[in-house]
Write a protein that holds these residues in place. Structure first.
Motif, short mmCIF file in Angstrom:
data_model
loop_
_atom_site.label_atom_id
_atom_site.label_comp_id
_atom_site.label_asym_id
_atom_site.label_seq_id
_atom_site.Cartn_x
_atom_site.Cartn_y
_atom_site.Cartn_z
N THR A 77 36.56 -51.82 25.29
CA THR A 77 37.04 -51.57 26.66
C THR A 77 38.46 -52.09 26.83
N LYS A 78 38.70 -53.30 26.32
CA LYS A 78 40.04 -53.88 26.41
C LYS A 78 41.04 -53.06 25.60
N GLN A 79 40.65 -52.61 24.42
CA GLN A 79 41.57 -51.85 23.58
C GLN A 79 41.92 -50.49 24.18
N VAL A 80 40.97 -49.85 24.80
CA VAL A 80 41.26 -48.58 25.48
C VAL A 80 42.27 -48.81 26.60
N GLN A 81 42.09 -49.88 27.37
CA GLN A 81 43.04 -50.19 28.44
C GLN A 81 44.41 -50.57 27.87
N GLU A 82 44.42 -51.35 26.79
CA GLU A 82 45.69 -51.71 26.14
C GLU A 82 46.44 -50.45 25.68
N GLY A 97 48.17 -48.33 13.96
CA GLY A 97 47.32 -49.48 13.73
C GLY A 97 45.88 -49.29 14.07
N TYR A 98 45.29 -50.40 14.34
CA TYR A 98 43.88 -50.68 14.53
C TYR A 98 43.27 -50.99 13.17
N ILE A 99 42.61 -52.09 13.13
CA ILE A 99 41.86 -52.48 11.94
C ILE A 99 40.37 -52.36 12.25
N SER A 100 39.99 -52.76 13.43
CA SER A 100 38.59 -52.69 13.84
C SER A 100 38.13 -51.24 13.96
N LEU A 105 37.43 -45.97 16.83
CA LEU A 105 36.56 -44.94 17.38
C LEU A 105 36.74 -44.78 18.89
N ALA A 106 36.92 -45.89 19.60
CA ALA A 106 37.06 -45.85 21.05
C ALA A 106 38.42 -45.33 21.49
N ALA A 107 39.47 -45.69 20.78
CA ALA A 107 40.82 -45.36 21.23
C ALA A 107 41.30 -43.97 20.78
N ALA A 108 40.74 -43.44 19.72
CA ALA A 108 41.20 -42.13 19.23
C ALA A 108 41.09 -41.03 20.29
N ALA A 111 43.90 -41.46 23.01
CA ALA A 111 45.24 -41.02 22.59
C ALA A 111 45.32 -39.50 22.59
N GLU A 112 44.26 -38.85 22.16
CA GLU A 112 44.22 -37.39 22.14
C GLU A 112 44.29 -36.83 23.56
N GLU A 113 43.51 -37.41 24.45
CA GLU A 113 43.51 -36.99 25.85
C GLU A 113 44.90 -37.14 26.46
N MET A 114 45.59 -38.23 26.09
CA MET A 114 46.93 -38.50 26.63
C MET A 114 48.02 -37.72 25.92
N LYS A 115 47.65 -37.05 24.80
CA LYS A 115 48.61 -36.30 23.98
C LYS A 115 49.73 -37.21 23.49
N LYS A 116 49.31 -38.36 22.92
CA LYS A 116 50.24 -39.36 22.41
C LYS A 116 49.96 -39.63 20.94
#
Length: 183
Positions: A77-82, A97-100, A105-108, A111-116
Protein backbone atom coordinates in the motif's frame (compact mmCIF):
# COMPACT_ATOMS: atom_id res chain seq x y z
CA UNK A 1 8.76 12.32 -21.35
CA UNK A 2 8.06 15.42 -19.40
CA UNK A 3 11.01 17.43 -18.27
CA UNK A 4 11.41 19.09 -14.92
CA UNK A 5 13.17 22.24 -13.86
CA UNK A 6 16.27 21.61 -11.79
CA UNK A 7 16.45 22.90 -8.25
CA UNK A 8 19.70 24.57 -9.37
CA UNK A 9 18.01 26.89 -11.84
CA UNK A 10 16.21 26.85 -15.16
CA UNK A 11 18.06 23.87 -16.58
CA UNK A 12 15.72 21.08 -17.73
CA UNK A 13 16.48 17.67 -16.25
CA UNK A 14 15.37 14.06 -16.56
CA UNK A 15 14.14 13.05 -13.10
CA UNK A 16 14.86 9.43 -12.28
CA UNK A 17 13.74 7.57 -9.16
CA UNK A 18 15.58 4.47 -7.95
CA UNK A 19 13.48 2.23 -5.69
CA UNK A 20 15.68 0.00 -3.55
CA UNK A 21 16.13 -1.27 -0.02
CA UNK A 22 17.59 1.50 2.13
CA UNK A 23 17.37 -0.35 5.45
CA UNK A 24 16.99 -3.84 6.81
CA UNK A 25 18.81 -7.04 5.87
CA UNK A 26 18.43 -6.53 2.11
CA UNK A 27 20.04 -3.09 2.10
CA UNK A 28 23.61 -4.39 2.41
CA UNK A 29 23.45 -6.94 -0.42
CA UNK A 30 20.84 -5.35 -2.71
CA UNK A 31 20.00 -1.79 -1.79
CA UNK A 32 23.33 -0.10 -1.22
CA UNK A 33 25.08 -1.68 -4.24
CA UNK A 34 22.08 -0.84 -6.45
CA UNK A 35 21.96 2.76 -5.28
CA UNK A 36 25.75 3.16 -5.62
CA UNK A 37 25.64 1.77 -9.17
CA UNK A 38 22.77 4.10 -10.11
CA UNK A 39 24.64 7.12 -8.72
CA UNK A 40 27.83 6.19 -10.55
CA UNK A 41 25.99 5.69 -13.84
CA UNK A 42 24.18 9.04 -13.50
CA UNK A 43 27.51 10.77 -12.76
CA UNK A 44 29.02 9.22 -15.89
CA UNK A 45 26.01 10.17 -18.02
CA UNK A 46 26.00 13.75 -16.75
CA UNK A 47 29.77 14.14 -17.27
CA UNK A 48 29.67 12.79 -20.82
CA UNK A 49 32.50 10.97 -22.55
CA UNK A 50 32.82 8.26 -19.89
CA UNK A 51 30.61 5.63 -21.52
CA UNK A 52 30.79 4.05 -24.97
CA UNK A 53 28.61 5.41 -27.80
CA UNK A 54 25.76 6.13 -27.99
CA UNK A 55 25.94 6.99 -24.26
CA UNK A 56 29.03 9.18 -24.57
CA UNK A 57 27.01 12.39 -24.93
CA UNK A 58 26.30 14.53 -21.90
CA UNK A 59 23.15 13.55 -20.01
CA UNK A 60 20.26 11.42 -21.20
CA UNK A 61 18.84 12.53 -24.52
CA UNK A 62 20.52 15.88 -24.00
CA UNK A 63 19.07 16.33 -20.51
CA UNK A 64 21.03 16.25 -17.27
CA UNK A 65 19.83 13.39 -15.06
CA UNK A 66 18.68 14.06 -11.51
CA UNK A 67 18.45 10.86 -9.45
CA UNK A 68 16.72 10.23 -6.12
CA UNK A 69 16.27 7.16 -3.98
CA UNK A 70 12.87 5.85 -2.91
CA UNK A 71 12.86 3.29 -0.08
CA UNK A 72 11.47 -0.13 -1.07
CA UNK A 73 9.87 -0.67 2.35
CA UNK A 74 6.62 -0.38 4.22
CA UNK A 75 4.48 -2.81 2.25
CA UNK A 76 2.51 -2.69 -0.97
CA UNK A 77 0.00 0.00 0.00
CA UNK A 78 2.82 2.39 0.90
CA UNK A 79 4.74 1.55 -2.27
CA UNK A 80 1.74 2.18 -4.51
CA UNK A 81 1.29 5.59 -2.86
CA UNK A 82 5.03 6.32 -3.14
CA UNK A 83 4.88 5.52 -6.87
CA UNK A 84 1.87 7.79 -7.40
CA UNK A 85 3.58 10.58 -5.42
CA UNK A 86 6.81 10.16 -7.38
CA UNK A 87 5.03 10.65 -10.69
CA UNK A 88 2.26 13.11 -9.76
CA UNK A 89 3.73 15.25 -6.99
CA UNK A 90 7.48 14.93 -7.54
CA UNK A 91 7.27 14.81 -11.38
CA UNK A 92 9.65 11.90 -11.95
CA UNK A 93 10.07 10.97 -15.60
CA UNK A 94 10.87 7.31 -14.87
CA UNK A 95 11.19 4.91 -11.96
CA UNK A 96 13.75 2.11 -11.95
CA UNK A 97 13.80 -0.50 -9.30
CA UNK A 98 11.95 -2.51 -6.76
CA UNK A 99 13.54 -5.52 -5.18
CA UNK A 100 10.54 -6.80 -3.27
CA UNK A 101 8.45 -9.07 -5.51
CA UNK A 102 5.21 -8.10 -3.76
CA UNK A 103 5.94 -4.41 -4.34
CA UNK A 104 6.74 -5.13 -8.00
CA UNK A 105 3.43 -6.94 -8.39
CA UNK A 106 1.47 -4.13 -6.70
CA UNK A 107 3.12 -1.19 -8.44
CA UNK A 108 3.30 -2.50 -12.02
CA UNK A 109 -0.41 -2.03 -12.82
CA UNK A 110 -0.34 1.45 -11.26
CA UNK A 111 2.54 2.61 -13.49
CA UNK A 112 0.68 1.17 -16.47
CA UNK A 113 -2.54 2.92 -15.49
CA UNK A 114 -0.61 6.20 -15.15
CA UNK A 115 1.20 5.59 -18.48
CA UNK A 116 4.57 6.17 -16.81
CA UNK A 117 7.86 4.40 -17.52
CA UNK A 118 8.89 1.83 -14.94
CA UNK A 119 11.84 -0.52 -15.30
CA UNK A 120 12.16 -3.45 -12.91
CA UNK A 121 15.72 -4.43 -12.12
CA UNK A 122 15.40 -7.18 -9.57
CA UNK A 123 11.97 -8.63 -8.73
CA UNK A 124 12.48 -12.38 -8.55
CA UNK A 125 8.85 -13.26 -9.16
CA UNK A 126 8.02 -14.40 -12.70
CA UNK A 127 4.50 -12.97 -12.45
CA UNK A 128 5.17 -9.41 -13.63
CA UNK A 129 5.48 -9.03 -17.41
CA UNK A 130 5.13 -12.78 -17.92
CA UNK A 131 1.50 -12.79 -16.74
CA UNK A 132 0.42 -9.45 -18.25
CA UNK A 133 1.03 -7.36 -21.31
CA UNK A 134 2.38 -3.96 -20.32
CA UNK A 135 3.36 -1.00 -22.48
CA UNK A 136 5.07 1.10 -19.80
CA UNK A 137 6.52 -1.54 -17.46
CA UNK A 138 9.65 -3.47 -18.43
CA UNK A 139 11.95 -6.02 -16.84
CA UNK A 140 15.67 -5.79 -17.66
CA UNK A 141 16.83 -8.86 -15.76
CA UNK A 142 15.93 -12.48 -15.36
CA UNK A 143 13.55 -13.84 -12.76
CA UNK A 144 13.87 -16.86 -10.48
CA UNK A 145 12.11 -19.42 -12.71
CA UNK A 146 15.23 -20.13 -14.73
CA UNK A 147 17.18 -21.02 -11.57
CA UNK A 148 14.54 -23.55 -10.57
CA UNK A 149 14.27 -24.98 -14.07
CA UNK A 150 18.07 -25.30 -14.16
CA UNK A 151 18.07 -27.32 -10.93
CA UNK A 152 15.36 -29.65 -12.22
CA UNK A 153 17.14 -30.09 -15.56
CA UNK A 154 20.38 -30.85 -13.71
CA UNK A 155 18.64 -33.52 -11.64
CA UNK A 156 17.11 -35.02 -14.78
CA UNK A 157 20.37 -34.98 -16.74
CA UNK A 158 22.23 -36.68 -13.88
CA UNK A 159 19.32 -39.12 -13.45
CA UNK A 160 19.00 -38.17 -9.80
CA UNK A 161 15.63 -39.36 -8.58
CA UNK A 162 13.95 -37.54 -5.74
CA UNK A 163 11.26 -39.15 -3.66
CA UNK A 164 10.72 -36.04 -1.58
CA UNK A 165 11.92 -32.48 -1.76
CA UNK A 166 11.92 -29.61 0.71
CA UNK A 167 12.55 -25.96 0.13
CA UNK A 168 13.64 -23.16 2.38
CA UNK A 169 11.93 -20.15 0.87
CA UNK A 170 10.72 -16.86 2.31
CA UNK A 171 6.97 -16.74 2.93
CA UNK A 172 6.11 -14.05 0.39
CA UNK A 173 5.70 -13.77 -3.41
CA UNK A 174 9.31 -14.57 -4.30
CA UNK A 175 9.55 -17.65 -2.06
CA UNK A 176 6.14 -18.99 -3.03
CA UNK A 177 6.91 -18.56 -6.74
CA UNK A 178 10.26 -20.31 -6.28
CA UNK A 179 8.63 -23.34 -4.72
CA UNK A 180 5.85 -23.45 -7.33
CA UNK A 181 8.40 -23.32 -10.16
CA UNK A 182 10.57 -26.04 -8.65
CA UNK A 183 7.64 -28.37 -8.06
Amino acid sequence: ITTSVSAQGNEKVFKLGIVTFTSGPGAESFGTPGWNAANRLVQALNAGGQLPPPYDKIGFGGLQVEVSVIADSGGTTKQVQELRNAFERDKFDAIIGYISSSNCLAAAPVAEEMKKLRILFDCGTPRIVEDRNYQYVFRNSSHATMDNVAIVRYLQKRKIKLETAAGINPDYAYGRDNWKDFI
